[in-house]
Design a protein around this motif. Structure first.
Motif, PDB file in Angstrom:
ATOM      1  N   LEU A 126      31.131 -92.305 -55.447  1.00 42.01           N
ATOM      2  CA  LEU A 126      31.405 -92.088 -54.025  1.00 42.01           C
ATOM      3  C   LEU A 126      32.757 -92.620 -53.561  1.00 42.01           C
ATOM      4  O   LEU A 126      33.428 -92.004 -52.726  1.00 42.01           O
ATOM      5  N   VAL A 127      33.160 -93.798 -54.077  1.00 41.08           N
ATOM      6  CA  VAL A 127      34.362 -94.470 -53.558  1.00 41.08           C
ATOM      7  C   VAL A 127      35.637 -93.704 -53.897  1.00 41.08           C
ATOM      8  O   VAL A 127      36.507 -93.508 -53.033  1.00 41.08           O
ATOM      9  N   LEU A 128      35.781 -93.286 -55.153  1.00 43.65           N
ATOM     10  CA  LEU A 128      37.012 -92.583 -55.563  1.00 43.65           C
ATOM     11  C   LEU A 128      37.237 -91.300 -54.753  1.00 43.65           C
ATOM     12  O   LEU A 128      38.341 -91.096 -54.212  1.00 43.65           O
ATOM     13  N   PRO A 129      36.247 -90.394 -54.645  1.00 42.79           N
ATOM     14  CA  PRO A 129      36.484 -89.187 -53.850  1.00 42.79           C
ATOM     15  C   PRO A 129      36.709 -89.471 -52.367  1.00 42.79           C
ATOM     16  O   PRO A 129      37.462 -88.755 -51.704  1.00 42.79           O
ATOM     17  N   ALA A 130      36.062 -90.527 -51.830  1.00 43.85           N
ATOM     18  CA  ALA A 130      36.273 -90.886 -50.421  1.00 43.85           C
ATOM     19  C   ALA A 130      37.728 -91.282 -50.176  1.00 43.85           C
ATOM     20  O   ALA A 130      38.357 -90.837 -49.208  1.00 43.85           O
ATOM     21  N   ALA A 131      38.272 -92.113 -51.078  1.00 42.83           N
ATOM     22  CA  ALA A 131      39.660 -92.547 -50.943  1.00 42.83           C
ATOM     23  C   ALA A 131      40.636 -91.382 -51.119  1.00 42.83           C
ATOM     24  O   ALA A 131      41.566 -91.205 -50.319  1.00 42.83           O
ATOM     25  N   VAL A 132      40.411 -90.576 -52.155  1.00 50.91           N
ATOM     26  CA  VAL A 132      41.298 -89.430 -52.426  1.00 50.91           C
ATOM     27  C   VAL A 132      41.219 -88.418 -51.279  1.00 50.91           C
ATOM     28  O   VAL A 132      42.246 -87.889 -50.820  1.00 50.91           O
ATOM     29  N   GLY A 133      40.008 -88.154 -50.798  1.00 52.95           N
ATOM     30  CA  GLY A 133      39.844 -87.221 -49.679  1.00 52.95           C
ATOM     31  C   GLY A 133      40.565 -87.703 -48.428  1.00 52.95           C
ATOM     32  O   GLY A 133      41.204 -86.904 -47.723  1.00 52.95           O
ATOM     33  N   LEU A 134      40.480 -88.995 -48.140  1.00 50.58           N
ATOM     34  CA  LEU A 134      41.157 -89.550 -46.959  1.00 50.58           C
ATOM     35  C   LEU A 134      42.675 -89.478 -47.113  1.00 50.58           C
ATOM     36  O   LEU A 134      43.395 -89.208 -46.143  1.00 50.58           O
ATOM     37  N   ILE A 135      43.148 -89.704 -48.327  1.00 47.94           N
ATOM     38  CA  ILE A 135      44.599 -89.593 -48.583  1.00 47.94           C
ATOM     39  C   ILE A 135      45.071 -88.155 -48.339  1.00 47.94           C
ATOM     40  O   ILE A 135      46.089 -87.919 -47.683  1.00 47.94           O
ATOM     41  N   MET A 136      44.315 -87.187 -48.850  1.00 48.41           N
ATOM     42  CA  MET A 136      44.702 -85.782 -48.726  1.00 48.41           C
ATOM     43  C   MET A 136      44.603 -85.274 -47.284  1.00 48.41           C
ATOM     44  O   MET A 136      45.358 -84.380 -46.876  1.00 48.41           O
ATOM     45  N   LEU A 137      43.673 -85.838 -46.498  1.00 52.12           N
ATOM     46  CA  LEU A 137      43.443 -85.351 -45.127  1.00 52.12           C
ATOM     47  C   LEU A 137      43.899 -86.355 -44.068  1.00 52.12           C
ATOM     48  O   LEU A 137      43.433 -86.313 -42.928  1.00 52.12           O
ATOM     49  N   SER A 138      44.809 -87.239 -44.435  1.00 50.50           N
ATOM     50  CA  SER A 138      45.256 -88.288 -43.509  1.00 50.50           C
ATOM     51  C   SER A 138      45.810 -87.719 -42.202  1.00 50.50           C
ATOM     52  O   SER A 138      45.488 -88.189 -41.108  1.00 50.50           O
ATOM     53  N   LYS A 139      46.642 -86.698 -42.321  1.00 49.39           N
ATOM     54  CA  LYS A 139      47.252 -86.108 -41.126  1.00 49.39           C
ATOM     55  C   LYS A 139      46.191 -85.508 -40.207  1.00 49.39           C
ATOM     56  O   LYS A 139      46.203 -85.724 -38.990  1.00 49.39           O
ATOM     57  N   GLU A 140      45.258 -84.768 -40.784  1.00 48.81           N
ATOM     58  CA  GLU A 140      44.205 -84.119 -39.995  1.00 48.81           C
ATOM     59  C   GLU A 140      43.294 -85.159 -39.334  1.00 48.81           C
ATOM     60  O   GLU A 140      42.902 -85.010 -38.171  1.00 48.81           O
ATOM     61  N   VAL A 141      42.977 -86.219 -40.069  1.00 54.47           N
ATOM     62  CA  VAL A 141      42.110 -87.273 -39.526  1.00 54.47           C
ATOM     63  C   VAL A 141      42.778 -87.984 -38.353  1.00 54.47           C
ATOM     64  O   VAL A 141      42.146 -88.244 -37.324  1.00 54.47           O
ATOM     65  N   VAL A 142      44.057 -88.288 -38.496  1.00 54.65           N
ATOM     66  CA  VAL A 142      44.795 -88.948 -37.401  1.00 54.65           C
ATOM     67  C   VAL A 142      44.841 -88.061 -36.165  1.00 54.65           C
ATOM     68  O   VAL A 142      44.620 -88.522 -35.037  1.00 54.65           O
ATOM     69  N   LEU A 143      45.105 -86.772 -36.350  1.00 52.41           N
ATOM     70  CA  LEU A 143      45.168 -85.845 -35.214  1.00 52.41           C
ATOM     71  C   LEU A 143      43.824 -85.716 -34.505  1.00 52.41           C
ATOM     72  O   LEU A 143      43.771 -85.627 -33.278  1.00 52.41           O
ATOM     73  N   ILE A 144      42.729 -85.731 -35.272  1.00 51.98           N
ATOM     74  CA  ILE A 144      41.399 -85.574 -34.677  1.00 51.98           C
ATOM     75  C   ILE A 144      40.942 -86.853 -33.996  1.00 51.98           C
ATOM     76  O   ILE A 144      40.467 -86.837 -32.859  1.00 51.98           O
ATOM     77  N   ILE A 145      41.086 -88.002 -34.673  1.00 52.92           N
ATOM     78  CA  ILE A 145      40.592 -89.262 -34.118  1.00 52.92           C
ATOM     79  C   ILE A 145      41.545 -89.837 -33.073  1.00 52.92           C
ATOM     80  O   ILE A 145      41.101 -90.362 -32.048  1.00 52.92           O
ATOM     81  N   ALA A 146      42.834 -89.726 -33.324  1.00 58.38           N
ATOM     82  CA  ALA A 146      43.821 -90.257 -32.367  1.00 58.38           C
ATOM     83  C   ALA A 146      44.477 -89.084 -31.633  1.00 58.38           C
ATOM     84  O   ALA A 146      43.822 -88.368 -30.897  1.00 58.38           O
ATOM     85  N   SER A 147      45.766 -88.854 -31.849  1.00 51.40           N
ATOM     86  CA  SER A 147      46.464 -87.726 -31.229  1.00 51.40           C
ATOM     87  C   SER A 147      47.837 -87.590 -31.879  1.00 51.40           C
ATOM     88  O   SER A 147      48.178 -88.357 -32.786  1.00 51.40           O
ATOM     89  N   LYS A 148      48.620 -86.624 -31.398  1.00 55.86           N
ATOM     90  CA  LYS A 148      49.945 -86.367 -31.992  1.00 55.86           C
ATOM     91  C   LYS A 148      50.857 -87.587 -31.944  1.00 55.86           C
ATOM     92  O   LYS A 148      51.668 -87.801 -32.843  1.00 55.86           O
ATOM     93  N   LYS A 149      50.728 -88.388 -30.873  1.00 57.32           N
ATOM     94  CA  LYS A 149      51.642 -89.529 -30.728  1.00 57.32           C
ATOM     95  C   LYS A 149      51.408 -90.608 -31.805  1.00 57.32           C
ATOM     96  O   LYS A 149      52.239 -91.497 -31.983  1.00 57.32           O
ATOM     97  N   TYR A 150      50.265 -90.499 -32.514  1.00 54.08           N
ATOM     98  CA  TYR A 150      49.967 -91.460 -33.578  1.00 54.08           C
ATOM     99  C   TYR A 150      50.280 -90.912 -34.970  1.00 54.08           C
ATOM    100  O   TYR A 150      49.924 -91.524 -35.975  1.00 54.08           O
ATOM    101  N   LEU A 151      50.960 -89.768 -35.043  1.00 52.39           N
ATOM    102  CA  LEU A 151      51.289 -89.180 -36.341  1.00 52.39           C
ATOM    103  C   LEU A 151      52.104 -90.095 -37.266  1.00 52.39           C
ATOM    104  O   LEU A 151      51.981 -90.005 -38.495  1.00 52.39           O
TER     105      LEU A 151
END
Length: 487
Positions: free
Chosen positions: A297-322
């Motif tokens: 579970l841990v390895l794919p969670a970390a890799v997935g978050l790395i690959m989707l970092s931009k999308e996660v920031v935009l969804i949870i925060a906003s453009k100003k936090y890019l």
């Protein structure tokens, strides 16, 4: 006592962690618009200030109590005596914490503007002690505390929208936060009589209990300094903007870390119980299952978050936090190291009564982290803070692993464990490919994120099954059983 399912416990504890994460995500966007900036400032300062006294009142007792109490849970007389002694120590520490708190409020005039809010938050000190959640952990009973968490979180959200209406309502918001966090602990205190009957006692074996409690407490203090130093040093060397950007990446990182660590928490009492009873073969089997399950579970969670970092920031925060995207990509690696460092410390070293080694390793890592922050922040700003965290977590993982090498060697170097790690790495390559294809194939943020997540899970699972991974087959069998029971 009926043997609890680790899978069910992991689910229940994970659900409770999700609730604890979603409460601020739901409430903060609302209160930040309703309350004044100064009101939020008083609220945040008071909450942070009280946490130090909660730490003093806790004294490392919860960790120690789970380790020691797990050995006695099948002996009614011994567990009653043990819980009475530990609860009495906890109450003494709570009284000391309140005395120190009131002394600081009298001595330091700067705190006078915060007194009302601090006093409201101070209720958490007493109610955390009365909650005695460590007893529920000893008996691996997560159902009750999860259900009451759901009820009190929902009640708190309703009260927030009903009562917090104007900028001056920050004291009401503080009271609702206390209700959400520890409001049900009085019910815990009453309900816990189902397991044990305890009382305040003066017949406490101080010589036996105090040294390991204080060592664990010192480790908790070192961890607090270690965790808080990043933001403090970044604020001193840079500015509030850098702190704001880093805080966003840390908040997302901690969400992922908390969800995964919830799966780990439920195994600690079981491992402490087995080690205490000298049932080493069973202990090794459970530890092996924990390592393999989290490895999957841990390895794919970390890799997935790395690959989707931009999308996660935009969804949870906003453009100003890019600007926090790169910081998040760096710190996501720390998820892997921190989880395995925690396995070695809480699942191996502490049950084996090697908490002095945990303390040593934590202090060394805290010092290393502080030094790295002063070196990296001037050149890399918030990215440097993230990198220092990754290096520190890697260091403590290696040190903790080395400190328990004699215990974990038969587990770590098993053929199945090494194959499981290799399978996960190959599966993560599939996740990277899926995320890159979705990045090119979709312009919509939501569609890209959804398809990346769904297809990554399918790809990762398919690779593990093709590689005949035992953990994947086990999870698949459980899913089939659940589906058959529902149909």
């Amino acid at each position: 006592m009926n043997k609890k399912s680790l899978g069910i416990n992991a689910f229940l504890n994970g659900l409770r962690s999700v609730l604890n994460l979603f409460f601020p995500l739901i409430t903060f966007p609302y209160v930040s618009r309703v309350l004044s900036i100064s009101g939020i400032g008083i609220y945040n300062f008071s909450n942070t200030y009280i946490n130090y006294f909660i730490l003093i009142a806790g004294l490392g007792i919860a960790t120690y109590a789970v380790r020691e109490g797990s050995k006695y849970r099948e002996n009614k007389n011994k567990i009653n005596e043990f819980v009475s002694q530990i609860f009495s120590i906890n109450m003494i520490a709570t009284i000391i914490a309140y005395m120190l708190l009131f002394a600081t409020l009298i001595i330091f005039k700067n705190l006078h503007n915060y007194i009302s809010c601090i006093l409201i938050f101070s209720l958490q000190i007493l109610f955390t002690t009365l909650g005695t959640e460590w007893i529920y952990t000893i008996y691996e009973d997560y159902a009750y505390i999860t259900i009451r968490s759901i009820i009190f979180k929902i009640l708190s959200i309703v009260l927030l929208f009903l009562l917090v209406k104007k900028p001056e309502d920050y004291l009401i918001y503080a009271a609702i936060t206390v209700l959400s966090a520890v409001g049900s602990n009085l019910l815990n205190f009453i309900h816990v009589r189902k397991f044990v009957h305890f009382r305040l006692t003066t017949k406490t074996n101080w010589r036996y209990h105090l040294k390991p409690i204080l060592v664990i407490f010192a480790s908790a203090v070192a961890v607090t300094i270690y965790v808080s130093s990043d933001t403090t040093i970044l604020g001193l060397l840079k500015n509030n903007y850098a702190v704001g950007i880093y805080s966003t990446s840390v908040k997302i990182y901690q969400m992922a870390q908390s969800l995964l660590s919830a799966l780990l928490m439920v195994t600690i009492p079981r491992l402490a119980f087995l080690w205490g009873k000298k049932r080493i073969t069973e202990y090794n089997q459970v530890l092996s299952r924990v390592l393999n399950s989290l490895g999957v579970l841990v390895l794919p969670a970390a890799v997935g978050l790395i690959m989707l970092s931009k999308e996660v920031v935009l969804i949870i925060a906003s453009k100003k936090y890019l600007p926090s995207v790169n910081s998040l990509r760096i710190i996501s690696w720390a998820i892997i190291f921190s989880i395995f460092a925690w396995i070695f410390s809480d699942c191996v070293l502490i049950p084996a009564k090697r908490e002095n080694l945990v303390l040593r390793n934590t202090i060394i890592t805290a010092v290393e982290n502080i030094i790295l922050n002063f070196i990296l922040i001037p050149f890399m700003s918030y990215d440097g803070t993230s990198l220092s965290t990754v290096i520190a977590e890697f260091t403590v993982m290696i040190m903790n692993g080395y400190s328990c090498r004699d215990i974990i060697k038969p587990v770590i170097f098993k053929k199945d464990t090494l194959k499981n790690l290799l399978d996960s790495i190959i599966g993560c390559v599939g996740i990277v490919v899926v995320c890159l294809l979705c990045d090119y194939g979709f312009n919509s943020l939501i569609l890209k994120t959804i398809f990346s997540l769904v297809l990554s899970v399918i790809m990762y699972g398919a690779i593990l099954i093709l590689l005949k991974n035992k953990n994947a087959y086990s999870m698949l069998d459980r899913a089939k059983i659940i589906l058959k029971s529902k149909l």
